[in-house]
Design a protein around this motif. Structure first.
Motif, short mmCIF file in Angstrom:
data_model
loop_
_atom_site.label_atom_id
_atom_site.label_comp_id
_atom_site.label_asym_id
_atom_site.label_seq_id
_atom_site.Cartn_x
_atom_site.Cartn_y
_atom_site.Cartn_z
N LEU A 68 2.10 10.17 -4.98
CA LEU A 68 2.67 11.44 -4.56
C LEU A 68 3.79 11.88 -5.49
N ALA A 81 5.06 21.54 -14.66
CA ALA A 81 4.14 22.58 -15.14
C ALA A 81 4.70 23.96 -14.86
N MET A 103 3.40 18.66 -11.17
CA MET A 103 3.32 20.06 -10.76
C MET A 103 4.63 20.79 -10.98
N GLU A 152 0.89 4.65 -2.59
CA GLU A 152 0.78 6.04 -2.14
C GLU A 152 1.99 6.83 -2.56
N PHE A 153 3.16 6.21 -2.40
CA PHE A 153 4.41 6.86 -2.78
C PHE A 153 4.40 7.24 -4.26
N ILE A 179 8.21 26.75 -17.47
CA ILE A 179 7.80 27.18 -18.80
C ILE A 179 8.85 28.11 -19.40
N ARG A 180 9.44 28.99 -18.57
CA ARG A 180 10.33 29.99 -19.15
C ARG A 180 11.68 29.37 -19.48
N ARG A 181 12.26 29.81 -20.57
CA ARG A 181 13.60 29.38 -20.92
C ARG A 181 14.59 30.07 -19.99
N PRO A 182 15.80 29.52 -19.88
CA PRO A 182 16.77 30.10 -18.94
C PRO A 182 17.21 31.51 -19.35
N VAL A 183 17.71 32.24 -18.38
CA VAL A 183 18.06 33.64 -18.60
C VAL A 183 19.41 33.73 -19.31
N TRP A 201 0.83 -1.19 0.00
CA TRP A 201 0.00 0.00 0.00
C TRP A 201 0.87 1.25 0.00
N ALA A 202 1.93 1.19 0.78
CA ALA A 202 2.81 2.34 0.87
C ALA A 202 3.42 2.68 -0.49
#
Lengths: 179, 161
Positions: free
Chosen positions: B71, B81, B78, B67-68, B84-88, B63-64
């Motif tokens: 998560l 997501a 996330m 859940e792992f 989005i921005r390209r590096p500076v 079960w663990a």
């Protein structure tokens, strides 16, 4: 670690997750010019104000970005160009003092790049200047911007749209830009 | 937390009561434990082929793991997501720009390469003051072009020995 969240907590999380996704989609994905960094206005090391220099004082674009008619790059002016005026003008402002310090030490200012095209496309500034394309056509009303932001999305479709107009007589060959 | 567990155990008891009763065949057996109806063996046998959620009390690890994974998957989704921005990128101009430098356009300088006996004319291609290419000067008087290539070949021969 059996069922980690109770039913109500899980439901609340799912709702909040859905809310986040909706916000992300409407705020970013479904906006025109998404993914192209349109509207990107990064902080610069010295808060150079185009609306003051190009707007109020009406300094020509090509006074500072002077190599734009000879080469494909639009050059960021060397510090010596700034000091043409700023050895005398506004020397009490902290930003100018920072600039003067860098100039005296032989250092340069690391500006953050705003308009960037990917490596597989080559954009030639002097060809466009020779054709008489205005700076503002692509870069927007720079003379009103206190902080430079990317006005257009600079996507290929946007470029080709202008090239396609018959009155512009612009090349539509792939290798015009991708070489 | 304790109330959480109590709730959970109650569910488990109900689930266990609802599980189908498996009749053991006593004619054929695979091991002595099976033949003697060892309670340990019976406990293992009833849940042997069940999926991990049904085995909650017996196998905590299963079960663990689920859940792992949930998560981990959610956090990766996330995190990606947000990228989005390209590096500076930075642009660093000159402090005092030399007059002969035009960005993006190469300057060619003529120089001479002395190989011990002859001076051979070379042409150096530079970008923004940095030399990037050295070739023989094709201008006839400098006698550089073919000689330079020949000289390099000779040098290579010497060093390979």
């Amino acid at each position: 670690m059996h069922r980690v969240f109770k039913r109500t907590a899980a439901g609340a999380m799912a709702f909040i997750g859905a809310l986040m996704v909706t916000t992300l989609l409407t705020g970013c994905k479904f906006q025109p010019g998404w993914g192209y960094n349109k509207g990107y206005a990064p902080e610069q090391p010295i808060p150079f104000d185009h609306s003051l220099h190009a707007g109020t004082h009406k300094i020509q674009c090509q006074y500072c970005h002077n190599q734009i008619e000879r080469t494909k790059h639009a050059n960021i002016p060397a510090l010596s160009t700034c000091m043409n005026c700023h050895l005398q003008v506004a020397t009490d402002k902290p930003a100018i003092q920072k600039l003067r310090e860098a100039y005296d030490n032989g250092d340069s200012i690391e500006w953050t790049r705003v308009h960037m095209l990917p490596d597989f496309v080559h954009f030639n500034h002097n060809a466009h200047i020779a054709k008489g394309v205005n700076c503002q056509t692509c870069h927007g009303p720079i003379e009103t911007m206190a902080k430079v932001q990317q006005f257009s999305d600079l996507s290929m479709g946007w470029c080709v749209n202008c090239h396609r107009q018959p009155e512009n007589k612009a090349p539509l060959n792939c290798s015009t830009c991708h070489y | 937390m304790s109330e959480h567990h109590h709730d959970h155990d109650h569910d488990l008891e109900m689930k266990k009561a609802l599980r189908p009763k498996v009749e053991r065949d006593t004619k054929y057996w695979n091991s002595l434990e099976q033949w003697s109806n060892d309670p340990e063996f019976n406990k293992i046998a009833t849940t042997e082929f069940q999926s991990s959620p049904l085995r909650e009390a017996d196998d905590e690890g299963g079960w663990a793991r689920r859940e792992f994974l949930k998560l981990m998957g959610a956090s990766i989704a996330m995190a990606s997501a947000g990228c989005i921005r390209r590096p500076v990128q930075k642009i660093v101009p000159y402090n005092k720009q030399p007059e002969e430098v035009t960005l993006g356009i190469a300057n060619y300088y003529s120089s001479a390469y002395f190989d011990g006996s002859d001076a051979l004319g070379v042409l150096i291609k530079t970008r923004e003051g940095r030399p990037i290419k050295i070739e023989g000067n094709p201008f006839p008087q400098s006698a550089g072009f073919r000689q330079f290539v020949f000289g390099c070949a000779q040098k290579k021969q010497h060093t390979s020995k």
